[in-house]
Design a protein around this motif. Structure first.
Motif, PDB file in Angstrom:
ATOM      1  N   GLU B 259       0.821  -1.210   0.000  1.00 30.09           N
ATOM      2  CA  GLU B 259       0.000   0.000   0.000  1.00 30.09           C
ATOM      3  C   GLU B 259       0.857   1.263   0.000  1.00 30.09           C
ATOM      4  O   GLU B 259       0.443   2.296  -0.521  1.00 30.09           O
ATOM      5  CB  GLU B 259      -0.975  -0.012   1.179  1.00 30.09           C
ATOM      6  CG  GLU B 259      -2.104  -1.003   0.907  1.00 30.09           C
ATOM      7  CD  GLU B 259      -3.345  -0.775   1.748  1.00 30.09           C
ATOM      8  OE1 GLU B 259      -3.236  -0.126   2.806  1.00 30.09           O
ATOM      9  OE2 GLU B 259      -4.413  -1.256   1.339  1.00 30.09           O
ATOM     10  N   THR B 260       2.038   1.161   0.572  1.00 34.70           N
ATOM     11  CA  THR B 260       2.950   2.305   0.511  1.00 34.70           C
ATOM     12  C   THR B 260       3.371   2.542  -0.943  1.00 34.70           C
ATOM     13  O   THR B 260       3.376   3.673  -1.419  1.00 34.70           O
ATOM     14  CB  THR B 260       4.178   2.054   1.403  1.00 34.70           C
ATOM     15  OG1 THR B 260       3.714   1.857   2.739  1.00 34.70           O
ATOM     16  CG2 THR B 260       5.136   3.221   1.366  1.00 34.70           C
ATOM     17  N   ALA B 261       3.687   1.454  -1.613  1.00 38.53           N
ATOM     18  CA  ALA B 261       4.057   1.588  -3.025  1.00 38.53           C
ATOM     19  C   ALA B 261       2.873   2.114  -3.837  1.00 38.53           C
ATOM     20  O   ALA B 261       3.027   2.955  -4.728  1.00 38.53           O
ATOM     21  CB  ALA B 261       4.525   0.246  -3.577  1.00 38.53           C
ATOM     22  N   ALA B 262       1.673   1.645  -3.512  1.00 36.31           N
ATOM     23  CA  ALA B 262       0.486   2.089  -4.235  1.00 36.31           C
ATOM     24  C   ALA B 262       0.208   3.559  -3.942  1.00 36.31           C
ATOM     25  O   ALA B 262      -0.155   4.329  -4.830  1.00 36.31           O
ATOM     26  CB  ALA B 262      -0.716   1.236  -3.852  1.00 36.31           C
ATOM     27  N   ARG B 263       0.392   3.947  -2.694  1.00 35.49           N
ATOM     28  CA  ARG B 263       0.158   5.341  -2.318  1.00 35.49           C
ATOM     29  C   ARG B 263       1.116   6.269  -3.051  1.00 35.49           C
ATOM     30  O   ARG B 263       0.745   7.352  -3.482  1.00 35.49           O
ATOM     31  CB  ARG B 263       0.367   5.501  -0.805  1.00 35.49           C
ATOM     32  CG  ARG B 263       0.252   6.922  -0.285  1.00 35.49           C
ATOM     33  CD  ARG B 263       0.395   7.006   1.231  1.00 35.49           C
ATOM     34  NE  ARG B 263       1.702   6.635   1.733  1.00 35.49           N
ATOM     35  CZ  ARG B 263       2.797   7.413   1.658  1.00 35.49           C
ATOM     36  NH1 ARG B 263       2.724   8.604   1.117  1.00 35.49           N
ATOM     37  NH2 ARG B 263       3.950   6.986   2.131  1.00 35.49           N
ATOM     38  N   LEU B 264       2.348   5.825  -3.232  1.00 44.20           N
ATOM     39  CA  LEU B 264       3.325   6.661  -3.923  1.00 44.20           C
ATOM     40  C   LEU B 264       3.203   6.535  -5.442  1.00 44.20           C
ATOM     41  O   LEU B 264       3.954   7.163  -6.174  1.00 44.20           O
ATOM     42  CB  LEU B 264       4.740   6.319  -3.446  1.00 44.20           C
ATOM     43  CG  LEU B 264       5.020   6.799  -2.013  1.00 44.20           C
ATOM     44  CD1 LEU B 264       6.315   6.220  -1.476  1.00 44.20           C
ATOM     45  CD2 LEU B 264       5.073   8.329  -1.967  1.00 44.20           C
ATOM     46  N   ARG B 265       2.260   5.734  -5.886  1.00 47.46           N
ATOM     47  CA  ARG B 265       1.931   5.631  -7.316  1.00 47.46           C
ATOM     48  C   ARG B 265       3.152   5.262  -8.154  1.00 47.46           C
ATOM     49  O   ARG B 265       3.389   5.851  -9.217  1.00 47.46           O
ATOM     50  CB  ARG B 265       1.347   6.952  -7.842  1.00 47.46           C
ATOM     51  CG  ARG B 265       0.220   7.547  -7.009  1.00 47.46           C
ATOM     52  CD  ARG B 265      -1.054   6.732  -7.126  1.00 47.46           C
ATOM     53  NE  ARG B 265      -2.207   7.425  -6.602  1.00 47.46           N
ATOM     54  CZ  ARG B 265      -2.993   6.958  -5.624  1.00 47.46           C
ATOM     55  NH1 ARG B 265      -2.720   5.805  -5.036  1.00 47.46           N
ATOM     56  NH2 ARG B 265      -4.058   7.613  -5.241  1.00 47.46           N
TER      57      ARG B 265
END
Ligand code: SF4
Ligand code: SF4
Lengths: 422, 443, 219
Positions: B259-265
């Protein structure tokens, strides 16, 4: 930047050249665009003196040793975390807070941007500060800082006593809890994670807690639900009902629970990111109806359309009638709205933005390092070097797009009919 | 009948285990065993137990068995016999002492390296069976102290080493500052939304090996990569909870990471040279969460270096002169098929490369993996003694001239270092990144 | 005796076939349902290509590292299993029985061959028995059931050979042959002889995981 038109929503293109910045400073970090698009800023390297922030071409008067996390607050104030003589603070529009800390991180804004909070560490004691006022009580550690949407309260997960490494006994007894405005709950837990609070006054604070190595539940204002579960995820306070919703795991499946009772009549392989529509009438969550298939469920009913890799960031339209979510399938991102998947897919799509009446949906995308926009599944390949999320006018008939194109920071207001034309 | 206990098992004065069994009743044990055997497991367990023909053909796959003079208690199937078979045979009616022994066998006599799955004619996955035993022991609160403490850190901070949120950011800034001594305009871009790559590491890097972050930053900078690192928890890709049997914490960690990777797009996650973390994000933790494959592609450092060299984004200034050999880390070789790419990177960066035998998928494990090294000092002697075959392998490579053992995995790195010291092998270990950093062209 | 023989070659035979086929199907179905109920994700990873790649390597003698490491065992294992499957299917006496009962027939093995194959099975059982006694890692995990399985497997072949050569009481040994053969059939779904049913599945799964997910060989 000079404004060539009178009202902020009059169609216009206003450009600000960025190349002079590059000539003037050793380097220019990521550009930040103001919410109204009337300003652009970046952390810049000055040389021996350190760093500054350049806003529309002019640096802040005083340099800092180090600056990071430059962001515009929703009200247009420019906020950064900066250090001088080894001490850190929050700098707002170039003016540092009075308070100095050993470190600050995770700045948070209230919904309207009027209040700014941050997590701090001062001489190994941890707390939060809001608008330059630090918590009176500090803790050996702090995680998951949260600022209520109305800005009137802060909360975080805190460790209440120090723990020496290897002390599994004390850990098991519980040294974690949640603190509101620096005041910790009475009860201690083995672990505390995601916090959620109501958007405004009189609300409750809910948290994921672990009571024992294998028992999880949700604690609300310090009191755990009577039921325990194999696992839980971050809760959500229902904006209308005031109840607490949370995904809970039981017998290998995930359910949505409300105040400790199972709410939806069917479980999922996965269920998280619950959302309540602004009118409070619908609840949605990202779910996996089958292993490796992702979608959203609204009021317990999953959409037929699924994605193989990810569904994320479900968002309701402002009136609550429509729901959009980011879908990732076969390595490409797209948007699904009300159960229908867009045809256009890109290497990356960002957060979808509804028009105020929910009738239109616009999203920023990125492909091979270049940005563009999709409006209701129609692309505009701007090939911009940078871009920010679109903003609809209050009437919903205009779009504000902020981009960097050909080395120019560009503010573009256009009627929706002109999307893709200019 | 041969004796049922392995010879020379460690005395195991392990507070975590002793405390754990102190509060156990047979009733509780039975319930936990039942919960796992009839609630959490299914066809795989049944097929493996029913199919195993007790042929012992998996024995020679295991470095424990080979290193401990073919003691049958260390054969993969021997470990199953001592643990799961007994639990099944007695329908869960086993005592605390049995659980203690089962925990020791499952957690410190097996690295979950899956080499035996390549030697069993039926492909029976003893590593999976050992994980089932670990799961039962976790539910009973019986876990070696050191790795339990690590799992506690994972749960409290979402990283392996009790690194606090500010310490993480501070370390990145410090390494950025250090690296600017070499490359003045180098940056470690924090929280850059929309970057191409999220670079993620394991907890020990900021804690003990910050220079690895420095090196990675130099490599990424010189290659002109559009990258970022998060300033929030979720930066750590490691996962000891996966090895204690704490699946819920494992899931929490992996969710935070993705989710961190997803949040940082970001488009991809590139991770440092870690094997167990690769396993955890690639085909274990993600599956527990319902993702059949990583939702955001995970690129192991070996793969990434290979890509940078192939595309000419990193050029080699001069080859590494000292003769090297390569250790194949189980989790990225049997677990990710990166053996040929690792060799390609070695050949492009080193002048003299000597193969260890056996190699590639047939490599011997370092004996540190699977959380064994993380069980700490009480088991260290047993661990290094249980990998004499690796020492012999390295010694043979040394005879052919090798002076450096490249170990592109954190666990392997520490495990092999211990073996080198214990057997006095007189060679050194290096990460692939150490070599690449040393030989690359820099501005 | 005749009564018994009729019983054994009549109802018992069909019963044992029924139990063998039905029981095997039941076992497979049971496993399939269990997987569907609790480990549905397993199906996601099954790949025909990599299943076949893996099975292909393991059913060819010396095609895997471990087969090559144990040449004697490999030869015995393959000879044993092949003989075990071929003999009952192609024995002339059996083919004739099929023909009589169902009017189907296929080429049969010359008797001499059948005897050789039977002796291979028996020798294999002896080999496995000795191996269980003398190889420590095998002895360690051997239980009574393993000997029972060996015995069950050897019995129809031993009795068959005895009956063929008409040593001792032919009728008794023919009867014993039929009964022990039926016992073996019935045992398939209920003992670890069911590795015969599950092996392709466990192999397919491991092959798929190694091939399609981990991009590695599993042999
Ligand atoms: S997984 Fe590795 S360490 Fe464990 S039994 Fe098999 S070969 Fe031995
Ligand atoms: S090789 Fe396979 S079948 Fe044989 S004993 Fe080992 S696990 Fe069992």
């Amino acid at each position: 930047m000079t404004r060539s038109t009178d009202g902020p929503w009059d169609p216009a293109i206003v450009d600000l050249p960025l190349s002079p910045w590059r000539d003037r400073f050793l380097w220019v970090e990521e550009i930040q665009a103001s919410p109204a698009g009337d300003a652009a800023a970046a952390v810049v390297r000055l040389g021996e003196e350190g760093f500054s922030v350049c806003v529309n071409g002019d640096p802040w008067p005083e340099p800092f040793e180090k600056i990071w996390h430059l962001r515009y607050a929703p009200d247009g104030r420019l906020v950064a975390l900066a250090s001088r003589e080894g001490e850190w603070t929050v700098v707002v529009d170039g003016v540092p807070w009075e308070n100095r800390f050993s470190f600050v991180w995770n700045p948070l804004f209230s919904r309207d941007g009027s209040r700014i909070a941050v997590a701090f560490q001062r001489d190994m004691a941890y707390g939060m500060a809001v608008d330059d006022v630090p918590w009176e009580e500090t803790f050996p550690n702090l995680t998951c800082p949260l600022l209520r949407a109305d800005g009137a309260a802060t909360a975080a997960v805190v460790q209440t006593e120090p723990l020496s490494e290897g002390d599994i006994v004390k850990y098991r007894e519980g040294i974690y809890t949640a603190a509101v405005d620096g005041r910790p709950w009475e009860r201690r837990f083995m672990n505390v994670w995601g916090l959620a609070c109501s958007a405004d006054g009189g609300g409750r604070l809910a948290a994921e807690v672990r009571l024992s190595p294998t028992e999880y539940t949700i604690a609300v204002d310090g009191t755990p639900w009577g039921e325990t579960f194999a696992c839980v995820w971050t809760p959500l306070v229902h904006p209308v009902r005031g109840t607490v919703l949370a995904p809970v795991r039981r017998e290998g499946s995930w359910w949505l629970a409300e105040d400790g009772r199972i709410l939806w009549d069917r479980p999922f392989v996965q269920l998280w990111q619950p959302q309540v529509s602004p009118d409070g009438r619908h609840i949605a969550a990202v779910v996996a109806p089958a292993f490796g298939r992702w979608t959203v469920a609204v009021d317990g009913r999953p959409w037929k359309a699924t994605a193989g890799e990810m569904a994320s960031d479900p968002c309701f339209s402002p009136a609550g009638g429509r729901l959009a979510v980011r879908f990732k399938d076969h390595g490409r991102w797209t948007i699904a709205v009300d159960g229908r998947v867009w045809r256009q897919a890109r290497q990356m799509v960002f957060t979808p933005v509804f028009s105020p009446d929910g009738g239109r949906l616009c999203v920023r995308f990125k492909e091979q390092g270049r940005f563009g926009y999709l409006l209701d599944d129609r692309p505009w390949e701007l090939a911009a070097e940078a871009a920010w999320d679109p903003v609809f006018s209050p009437a919903g008939d205009r779009l504000l797009l902020r981009t960097v194109e050909g080395g120019l920071f560009r503010r573009r207001v256009l009627p929706l009919e002109d999307f893709g034309k200019v | 009948m041969p004796e049922t206990k392995p010879k020379d098992a460690p005395p195991a004065v392990d507070e975590g285990i002793e405390r754990g069994i102190a509060g156990l009743t047979e009733e509780r044990i039975r319930k936990a065993i039942r919960r796992v055997l009839s609630g959490e497991t299914g066809a795989r367990l049944k097929a493996y137990v029913d199919t195993c023909i007790h042929c012992g053909l998996c024995s020679e796959a295991c470095h424990f068995f080979l290193s401990r003079d073919r003691d049958p208690a260390y054969a993969p199937v021997g470990k199953v016999k001592q643990t799961l078979w007994e639990m099944l045979r007695r329908d869960g009616r086993v005592g605390p002492e049995f659980i203690k022994q089962a925990r020791i066998v499952a957690s410190t006599h097996c690295n979950l390296c899956k080499r035996c799955a390549m030697y069993c004619p039926f492909g029976i996955d003893v590593a999976y069976l050992m994980l089932v035993v670990r799961r039962i022991c976790h539910l009973l609160g019986v876990t070696p102290l050191y790795i339990q403490d690590t799992a506690n850190s994972h749960a409290a901070t979402l990283n392996q080493m009790w690194v606090k949120d500010d310490e993480w950011i501070d370390t990145l800034m410090w390494q950025e500052e250090e690296a600017r001594g070499e490359i003045p305009d180098l940056r470690i871009p924090l929280e850059k939304e929309g970057a191409d790559i999220l670079y993620s590491v394991i907890g020990p890097e900021p804690k003990f090996q910050a220079q690895l972050i420095y090196q990675a930053a130099v490599i990424l900078h010189v290659a002109g990569v559009d990258w970022t690192m998060p300033a929030t928890p979720g930066w750590d890709n490691s996962d000891m909870a996966m090895f204690t049997g704490d699946n819920e914490i494992m899931g929490r960690l992996k969710r935070a990471h993705f989710e961190t990777a997803a949040r940082l797009r970001v488009n991809r996650i590139v991770m440092g040279e870690c094997g167990h973390a690769f396993r955890s994000v690639y085909d274990v933790g993600n599956r527990w969460l319902g993702w059949s494959m990583p939702p955001i592609p995970i690129v192991h450092a070996i793969d990434f270096y290979h890509e940078l060299l192939e595309e000419g984004r990193i050029r080699v200034a001069r080859l590494f002169e000292e003769p090297v050999t390569l250790h194949d880390p189980c989790n990225v070789v049997r677990g990710g098929g990166l053996h040929e790419k690792a060799r390609a990177v070695v050949r492009r960066t080193c002048a003299h490369f000597i193969e260890m035998e056996p190699n590639r998928e047939h490599n011997y494990c370092c004996c540190a993996g699977g959380g064994v090294i993380n069980c700490g000092p009480p088991y260290k002697k047993h661990r290094v003694e249980s990998n004499r075959v690796k020492a012999e392998q390295i010694a043979a490579a040394k005879l052919k001239g090798a002076k450096i053992v490249i170990t592109p995995c954190h666990n392997c790195h520490s495990g092999i270092e211990d073996i080198i010291h214990h057997y006095d092998l007189g060679v050194e270990t290096r990460f692939l990144g150490d070599i690449l950093y040393q030989v690359m062209e820099k501005p | 005796m005749n009564e018994l023989y009729r019983l054994a070659t009549g109802p018992l035979l069909w019963a044992s076939f029924a139990v063998f086929v039905g029981g095997s199907l039941f076992r497979l179905l049971e496993l399939f349902l269990l997987a569907r109920r609790r480990e549905r994700f397993l199906f996601t990873y099954l790949s025909l290509r990599y299943s076949l790649r893996s099975i292909g390597h393991w059913i060819v003698p010396f095609a895997t590292v471990n087969w090559r490491r144990h040449p004697v065992l490999t030869i015995v294992t393959f000879a044993f299993h092949l003989s075990l499957l071929i003999t009952p299917l192609f024995l002339l006496a059996h083919v004739v029985l099929w023909d009589e009962a169902w009017n189907v027939s296929w080429p049969a093995l010359p008797d001499a061959w059948a005897i050789v194959l039977s002796l291979i099975v028996i020798a294999g059982c002896v080999f496995f028995f000795v191996r269980r006694r003398v190889t420590p890692e095998v002895a360690y995990v051997t239980s009574a059931s393993d000997y029972v399985i060996l015995g069950l497997t050897a019995a129809p072949f031993v009795t068959g050979v005895i009956a063929y050569y008409q040593w001792f009481d032919v009728r008794l040994f023919t009867l014993l042959h039929v009964v022990s053969g039926e016992a073996l059939l019935v045992a398939v779904p209920f003992t670890r002889i069911r590795h015969m049913l599950f092996a392709p599945l466990t192999r397919a799964y491991m092959g798929s995981e190694f091939g399609a997910v981990r991009h590695a060989r599993d042999w």
